[in-house]
Structures are given as structure tokens and as C-alpha cells.
Design an enzyme around this catalytic site. Structure first.
Site, PDB file in Angstrom:
ATOM      1  NE  ARG A 154      52.605  46.056  54.265  1.00 17.98           N
ATOM      2  CZ  ARG A 154      52.281  45.462  53.291  1.00 17.98           C
ATOM      3  NH1 ARG A 154      53.529  44.847  52.682  1.00 17.98           N
ATOM      4  NH2 ARG A 154      51.281  45.226  52.564  1.00 17.98           N
ATOM      5  CG  HIS A 210      46.711  42.581  54.149  1.00 18.57           C
ATOM      6  ND1 HIS A 210      46.865  43.910  53.997  1.00 18.57           N
ATOM      7  CD2 HIS A 210      47.732  42.046  53.321  1.00 18.57           C
ATOM      8  CE1 HIS A 210      47.722  44.253  53.347  1.00 18.57           C
ATOM      9  NE2 HIS A 210      48.056  43.272  52.650  1.00 18.57           N
ATOM     10  CD  GLN A 254      45.129  41.897  48.966  1.00 22.67           C
ATOM     11  OE1 GLN A 254      46.257  42.418  49.091  1.00 22.67           O
ATOM     12  NE2 GLN A 254      44.463  41.359  47.930  1.00 22.67           N
ATOM     13  CG  ASP A 259      48.815  34.983  52.252  1.00 22.55           C
ATOM     14  OD1 ASP A 259      49.435  35.610  51.477  1.00 22.55           O
ATOM     15  OD2 ASP A 259      48.787  35.644  53.392  1.00 22.55           O
ATOM     16  CB  CYS A 276      46.848  39.214  48.725  1.00 20.77           C
ATOM     17  SG  CYS A 276      48.143  38.173  49.524  1.00 20.77           S
ATOM     18  NE  ARG A 334      45.686  46.260  48.520  1.00 18.30           N
ATOM     19  CZ  ARG A 334      46.558  46.130  49.201  1.00 18.30           C
ATOM     20  NH1 ARG A 334      47.278  45.061  49.234  1.00 18.30           N
ATOM     21  NH2 ARG A 334      47.040  46.960  50.165  1.00 18.30           N
TER      22      ARG A 334
HETATM   23  N1   CP Z   1      49.342  42.233  48.756  1.00 20.19           N
HETATM   24  C1   CP Z   1      50.116  43.137  49.316  1.00 20.19           C
HETATM   25  O1   CP Z   1      49.757  43.598  50.448  1.00 20.19           O
HETATM   26  O2   CP Z   1      51.259  43.572  48.569  1.00 20.19           O
HETATM   27  P1   CP Z   1      52.391  44.415  48.948  1.00 20.19           P
HETATM   28  O3   CP Z   1      53.036  43.484  50.161  1.00 20.19           O
HETATM   29  O4   CP Z   1      53.277  44.535  47.666  1.00 20.19           O
HETATM   30  O5   CP Z   1      51.956  45.571  49.427  1.00 20.19           O
END
Ligand code: CP
Length: 299
Positions: free
Chosen positions: A104, A131, A134, A217, A257, A285
Site C-alpha cells: 500500500r 483499490h 476492495q 467512499d 469500504c 476482505r
Molecule cells: N477498506 C480498506 O481498505 O480498509 P483499510 O484501510 O482499513 O485497509
């Protein structure tokens, strides 16, 4: 087996994505039944998070452990990445030590640089551009709760940022109709819009009309924290509430998310509305990332 990366949803064919969500559903059933499933015994994954995470991190770490492998969390602050070691050098070294890497980072270019230098599969755990993990969980959740997503109408009500871009890719790959409502000045780039077939509408009310899935979001994603005050004004008309969902299809599903900011992109109650699948998506997830790890490591 040639290595495969998962940097965007376009790295898989529609058939592969369909198989991934099916496998995620199987792994979920096995997990809930308490079955032991150790397909990745002896495998190790490195998780590099330059930005904070709860769901993505825990899904990767718990997922590797449940499949019989293990995950190593690498914080840039505690590794040589934080002292300027080139990301491609890190990729070459990790390729000799672990079997998969998940990253990330804000810069999608850095992710691509890492993937190009690595001999192991690389997973996008979120960049400023996409992303995709997700979306695996979101599609799994829609199909679990409402059936196949192909041919359905999806409304995305938020910033034209990384999740929006991944929804544009998902609409291509799964064949659903995508209607966007993004505040003026926060639309996806013209190139991204041109590469997909999403329709940009003026208001959230227009976008949700007849929608089988409504998605939002946070207003200030990672990297935009300093714009928080300005965004609260610009995005005020884009809050998702039960009243907005009432204007969608009768059987609509709502997804977020998480983490959520109640009072901003959602009101205080909509996450717990019967039409909300946000909590199921969060749990998915885990299962979708396990399916992805199996796909990349076992083929
Ligand atoms: N939705 C998501 O990616 O959550 P985190 O940022 O907690 O990983």
C-alpha cells in the site's frame, strides 16, 4: 509458473475474476464451518504498508496464517525503505526471501516499479490510483446477497479517486452499468472515463435511480487530509442516507469500504440499515484476499 501480479482488476480476465469471487465464497463457507484449509503451508508473504490500514492488513495476515503460511509486516519507518533504499532494490531482495508481496503506497508508479523488479507476485493493497482488493470483496458481497452483478446498475457517489477508478475497471470486467455522481472538480480523469463506459451524472439522486448497488467512499481519502474542511462543503450534497437509498431499486444494496465518517459521506444510521452490506463486505476482505493469494501462488 510465470509470476502474475494484481496491480489493477485489468490484470485478470473476466473469467479469472469470476473464478476468484467463487473461490472466495467457497473459502468463506469452509472457514465458517471450521474446516482447516492449509493450501499455502510453508509460504511467506511480505506486507509493506506506507499508509495506515486495518482491514487490508488483518485480511492479509490472518489469511496467510489460516492458509498455513505466514505474513511479515514491514513498516517503512522500521525498514531501509524509510531511509531511502530504492523500492526496486527492496523488491529484488524480498524476491529471494518471500513468496508474495502486498504493498500500500500512494504512488502507483512506485508499485509498478516494485512489481517490475520483483520475481514474485505483487498485490496492490491500495494506491492513489486503484483499490482492486476492495472490489473483489464488494463484488463477492453483492453476489452473495443479491446474485450475479453482470447487467445490474451500480451508482458510485463520491470522489473520482482510487475506488471510483477501480469501479470503472470492474464495470468493464463484470459487465455492469456504472453511474457516477462526483462533486464538480472531483470527477475521474477524462482518460480514465474514456477507458471505461461509466456515465457521469449531475446529482446523487439521478445516479441512484434504479440502482441495484449504491456505493460511497470517504470524502477525504488517504492523501487528502489537508483538504478536509474544503471537501466538507463541496461534498455536502453527496451524503448517503436512507432517503437517498429509497430512490434506488427496491432491492438495492449499499456498500461502504470502511472506515466510515458518520455525518460526512454517510449519515449516522445508514450503515446499519437492512440494505447495508458494509459489514459483510468488511468480513469478505478476508475471504477474497485468501482466494487471491491462492490464485497468485498456486495458479
Ligand atoms: N477498506 C480498506 O481498505 O480498509 P483499510 O484501510 O482499513 O485497509
Amino acid at each position: 509458473m510465470a509470476k502474475r501480479d494484481f496491480l489493477t482488476l485489468l490484470d485478470c480476465s473476466p473469467a479469472e475474476l469470476g473464478a476468484l469471487t467463487e473461490r472466495a465464497a467457497e473459502l468463506k463457507r469452509a472457514h465458517l464451518a471450521g474446516e482447516d484449509h492449509r493450501s499455502l503451508t510453508g509460504r511467506t508473504g511480505a506486507l509493506i504498508l506506507q499508509l495506515s490500514s486495518t482491514r487490508t492488513r488483518v485480511a492479509f495476515e490472518a489469511g496467510m496464517a489460516q492458509l498455513g503460511g505466514q505474513a511479515i509486516f514491514l513498516s517503512p519507518a522500521d525498514t531501509q525503505l524509510g531511509r531511502g533504499e530504492p523500492i526496486s532494490d527492496t523488491a529484488r531482495v524480498l524476491s529471494e526471501m518471500v513468496d508474495v508481496a502486498m504493498i500500500r503506497t500512494l504512488s502507483h508508479d512506485d508499485l509498478e516499479t516494485f512489481a517490475a523488479a520483483a520475481d514474485i507476485p505483487v498485490i496492490n493493497a491500495m494506491t492513489a490510483r486503484y483499490h482492486p482488493c476492495q472490489l473483489l470483496a464488494d463484488v463477492q458481497t453483492f453476489e452473495e446477497l443479491r446474485g450475479p452483478i453482470g447487467g445490474r446498475r451500480v451508482a458510485f457517489i463520491a470522489d473520482g479517486y482510487n475506488k471510483c477508478n477501480s469501479y470503472i475497471n470492474a464495470a468493464r470486467q463484470w459487465g455492469f452499468e456504472l453511474r457516477l455522481a462526483c462533486p464538480r472538480g472531483h470527477e475521474p480523469s477524462p482518460a480514465t472515463l474514456a477507458a471505461g463506459n461509466a456515465q457521469l451524472l449531475e446529482t446523487p439522486e439521478e445516479a441512484v435511480e434504479g440502482a441495484h448497488l449504491v456505493v460511497t467512499d470517504v470524502w477525504s481519502s488517504i492523501g487528502h487530509e489537508e483538504e478536509q474542511a474544503e471537501r466538507q462543503q463541496r461534498f455536502a450534497a453527496y451524503q448517503v442516507s436512507e432517503t437517498l437509498l429509497d430512490q434506488a431499486d427496491d432491492g438495492t444494496l449499499f456498500l461502504h469500504c470502511l472506515p466510515a465518517h458518520r455525518g460526512e459521506e454517510v449519515n449516522a444510521t445508514v450503515l446499519d440499515d437492512p440494505r447495508s452490506g458494509a459489514w459483510v463486505a468488511a468480513s469478505n476482505r478476508l475471504h477474497s484476499q485468501k482466494a487471491l493469494l491462492e490464485f497468485l501462488l498456486l495458479g
